[in-house]
Enzyme design. Structure first.
Site, PDB file in Angstrom:
ATOM      1  N   ASP A  86      22.827  54.868  32.839  1.00 32.10           N
ATOM      2  CA  ASP A  86      22.620  53.957  31.411  1.00 32.10           C
ATOM      3  C   ASP A  86      23.396  52.632  31.438  1.00 32.10           C
ATOM      4  OD1 ASP A  86      21.534  56.636  30.498  1.00 32.10           O
ATOM      5  OD2 ASP A  86      23.436  57.339  30.209  1.00 32.10           O
ATOM      6  N   ASP A 125      17.390  54.294  33.274  1.00 29.15           N
ATOM      7  CA  ASP A 125      17.602  55.636  32.149  1.00 29.15           C
ATOM      8  C   ASP A 125      17.787  54.891  31.139  1.00 29.15           C
ATOM      9  OD1 ASP A 125      17.816  58.294  31.708  1.00 29.15           O
ATOM     10  OD2 ASP A 125      19.730  58.448  32.203  1.00 29.15           O
ATOM     11  N   ASP A 129      23.271  56.155  25.482  1.00 27.51           N
ATOM     12  CA  ASP A 129      23.287  57.376  25.431  1.00 27.51           C
ATOM     13  C   ASP A 129      24.448  58.159  24.952  1.00 27.51           C
ATOM     14  OD1 ASP A 129      20.731  57.633  26.424  1.00 27.51           O
ATOM     15  OD2 ASP A 129      21.056  58.835  28.137  1.00 27.51           O
ATOM     16  N   ARG A 181      12.546  57.631  22.575  1.00 28.27           N
ATOM     17  CA  ARG A 181      13.867  58.017  22.397  1.00 28.27           C
ATOM     18  C   ARG A 181      14.669  56.845  21.412  1.00 28.27           C
ATOM     19  NH1 ARG A 181      16.441  60.145  28.095  1.00 28.27           N
ATOM     20  NH2 ARG A 181      14.771  61.742  28.523  1.00 28.27           N
TER      21      ARG A 181
END
Length: 310
Positions: A86, A125, A129, A181
């Site tokens: 991330d 990714d 997060d 997301r």
């Protein structure tokens, strides 16, 4: 279908460990990072793990790429490529503020990657997060542009230590030509207000993922929808049951901007229905939400790195 094994996979795992040592920056507790004008982190991850009281502001995160993605044959019907890194990862931490940053893949977007085993080669990714019991995290005035996966809140679908944690606020962020997301939520109470979603593209998947035991409160956001994106596409059911949506507006179909009931739009084209009450009301906002039609006027000029008022 079984995961890859053998000498080549073992070499890939060793290479991932080597890349992690070179590209992951571990941020300690009680740390403030403010980028100078034009500061860019290319190919790097900020790992905030077990570090309370952290501020990250005014940085551009560019192309945090995984040089050795993993093939996961049981991910989806035909398998998928998955990446590890991330741009910012927040784990087991509290009181984290991510403000006025820009997140991009630069000149290396996933859309330009080849296809292997019939699936797109995925080298990126998430942008930000928030997992592994992290809580009291705020992301404000950030600009996410041209990316696929952005923000995963919650580690897995397994009921465990994330329950009662993952209290997150997202406000005045710009989600620009991004695919999914925005965020995807499990377990957490997530306050999503006054964000501008500027969405387009054939590969757009969804904006807000309603996951297991999630409680998202989505208020006064403005959705600008390009060709092929409908109001009913903005929510996605990842095993959740309800989401609160209030005061949101949509600008689509070359019509005048108008209020939209996100839950009703979703339920009109999907089964089973989602409920409209996530069971809580935010109380930690610094100021009241502005009306949704004003959001682009505020977020457009102010969101992202290099726009921090000084």
């Amino acid at each position: 279908m079984v995961p890859p094994t053998g000498a080549l996979e073992a070499a890939r795992v060793r290479s991932v460990a080597n890349q992690t040592r070179q590209t992951q920056i571990n941020v300690g507790p009680n740390t403030t990072i403010v980028g100078r004008h034009g500061a860019v982190l290319t190919g790097l991850t900020l790992m905030v793990d077990g570090a309370d009281n952290v501020i990250v502001r005014n940085l551009t995160f560019d192309d945090t790429r995984d040089c050795f993605p993993a093939w996961s044959p049981t991910d989806g019907a035909t398998g998928n490529w998955n990446s590890q890194y991330d741009q910012i990862s927040v784990r087991r931490s509290e009181h984290v503020w991510v403000d006025h940053n820009t997140f991009t893949d630069g000149d290396n977007p996933d859309s330009a990657q080849p296809v292997y085993f019939g699936r797109p080669y995925q080298v990126h990714d998430g942008s930000l997060d928030i997992t592994h019991t992290a809580s009291l995290v705020t992301a404000s005035y950030n600009r996410f542009t041209g990316r696929d996966k952005l923000m995963l809140i919650g580690s897995s679908n397994t009921v465990g230590p994330d329950v009662g944690r993952l209290k997150v606020t997202l406000h005045h962020n710009l989600f620009d030509r991004v695919l999914q997301r925005l965020p995807r939520v499990r377990f957490g109470q997530v306050d999503v207000y006054n964000n501008w979603y500027r969405l387009a593209g054939d590969d757009f998947a969804y904006a807000i993922g309603v996951g297991v035991q999630s409680a998202a409160y989505v208020e006064n956001n403005f959705f600008t929808l390009g060709v092929g994106v409908a109001s009913g596409d903005l929510l996605y059911d990842w095993g959740g049951t309800a989401v609160t949506t209030r005061g949101n507006w949509v600008d689509a179909d070359r019509a005048l901007p108008r209020p939209v009931d996100l839950v009703a739009a979703y339920n009109a084209t999907h089964d089973p229905d989602l409920g409209g009450d996530a069971g809580w009301t935010p109380t930690l906002r610094a100021s009241p939400a502005v009306p949704a039609p004003l959001v682009p006027l505020v977020v457009g000029p102010l969101a992202g790195a290099g726009r921090l008022p000084l």
